[in-house]
Design an enzyme around this catalytic site. Structure first.
Site, mmCIF file in Angstrom:
data_model
loop_
_atom_site.group_PDB
_atom_site.id
_atom_site.type_symbol
_atom_site.label_atom_id
_atom_site.label_comp_id
_atom_site.label_asym_id
_atom_site.label_seq_id
_atom_site.Cartn_x
_atom_site.Cartn_y
_atom_site.Cartn_z
ATOM 1 N N CYS A 1 0.831 -1.206 0.000
ATOM 2 C CA CYS A 1 0.000 0.000 0.000
ATOM 3 C C CYS A 1 0.866 1.256 0.000
ATOM 4 C CB CYS A 1 -0.976 -0.050 1.177
ATOM 5 S SG CYS A 1 -2.335 1.108 1.030
ATOM 6 N N HIS B 1 -3.531 -5.830 1.090
ATOM 7 C CA HIS B 1 -2.830 -6.054 2.356
ATOM 8 C C HIS B 1 -2.765 -7.528 2.740
ATOM 9 C CE1 HIS B 1 -2.489 -1.828 3.676
ATOM 10 N NE2 HIS B 1 -3.469 -1.675 2.805
ATOM 11 N N GLU C 1 -1.004 -8.786 5.063
ATOM 12 C CA GLU C 1 -0.893 -8.908 6.527
ATOM 13 C C GLU C 1 -2.260 -8.891 7.209
ATOM 14 O OE1 GLU C 1 -0.470 -6.249 4.830
ATOM 15 O OE2 GLU C 1 -0.922 -4.412 5.945
#
Lengths: 238, 81
Positions: free
Chosen positions: A86, A203, A205
């Protein structure tokens, strides 16, 4: 393996990356402060999401001149693995480590939702644990994620197989409605020619545990772990 | 010296903000408006021994930080205030 997660003023996903790597994947992880120099035997450096330096001027524009980034740029030039997520992707483009730029979403709205991505290449340290054409479901949350590159750069990206992820629908097809931000050629993530630097808007994560709705993000991190294990034996073809 | 720097998106780069403003202007009845492009305007003061030095320094600042050469063009005006 040893991971470094860079923290800029305005970063906000560094804890998520740290948590996913340490608690889900049992990795050795350290935070790296933006004012520090890059010292240590890191295998992979992650630039997390957020709004580094308030995104003033342009997203990622100021972060590239921080002391830590000078070290990260050298690290990348020496073949070190760098992952930008990002805002981290925006910083990598601003730093010249990745081609192109990320601009305002074409519909001008901030988006925060799950998207489907198609894994386009697996001969990279960031995607080697996946299968070509495999679908990943990951969240996106950004206002400036519209990927742009000039026609010559786009041609080079395609030819060198540097486009690693594209936005698709749940059937794996690219379409305008499945492209959440108007990105050129549905691009969600690209790597450099050397295949050791990767930037993506979604994302991974935030998709590392079932309770978060998807575990598909682990595919990216476990690829890196696998690649580091094989690093001595295998050179990545470009 | 006072420098006024204008940064604009390169031709061919989509400008969704410009498009949104254009649509609003049309809604307000300004149908004659076309090709709205949004940009940035930056003013700086600086000391330089000559105009030429100032130009060189400003160009450097634009290339390094103020503009993104992938998507933006810039121009500037120097006045001796």
């Amino acid at each position: 393996m040893h991971w470094g997660v860079v923290v800029f003023p305005g970063s906000c996903d560094e804890q998520d990356v740290h948590d996913c790597l340490k608690n889900v994947l049992g990795q050795r992880v350290e935070f790296l402060w933006h004012k520090d120099r890059l010292n240590g035997d890191f295998d992979c450096v992650v630039l997390p999401g957020g709004f580094s330096y308030g995104d003033y001027l342009r997203a990622g524009a100021m972060a590239r001149f921080s002391p830590i980034m000078q070290g990260v740029i050298d690290f990348a030039h020496n073949g070190g693995l760098v992952l930008g997520i990002c805002n981290g992707f925006q910083i990598l483009c601003q730093s010249g480590l990745l081609p192109g730029a990320l601009t305002r979403n074409t519909h001008l709205q901030f988006i925060c939702r799950q998207v489907y991505l198609r894994l386009e290449e697996t001969e990279t340290p960031f995607t080697c644990a996946g299968k070509k054409g495999q679908l990943l479901r990951l969240p996106v949350k950004h206002g400036e994620g519209c990927y742009y590159a000039d026609p010559a750069t786009l041609e080079r990206l395609r030819k060198n197989r540097q486009i690693l992820l594209r936005y698709v629908d749940n059937k794996g097809k690219t379409s305008e409605p499945a492209n959440p931000n108007g990105s050129l050629d549905h691009i969600a993530g690209v790597c450099n020619e050397g295949r050791n630097v990767f930037g993506l808007m979604p994302h991974p994560e935030d998709a590392g545990e079932k309770i978060l709705g998807s575990e598909d993000g682990l595919k990216i991190f476990s690829s890196i772990i696998e690649a580091c294990g094989h690093r001595e034996q295998k050179a990545w073809p470009s | 010296m006072r420098v006024r720097i204008f940064i604009s998106l390169k031709e061919g780069v989509l400008d969704p903000q410009g498009k949104a403003v254009e649509r609003s202007l049309h809604t307000l009845g300004y149908g004659e408006v076309q090709d709205v492009r949004m940009g940035k305007y930056i003013e700086v003061s600086l000391d330089a021994p000559s105009r030429q030095t100032a130009e060189g320094r400003i160009r450097e600042m634009c290339d390094k930080l103020l503009a993104n050469p992938v998507i933006e063009d810039y121009r500037f005006e120097i006045s001796s205030e």
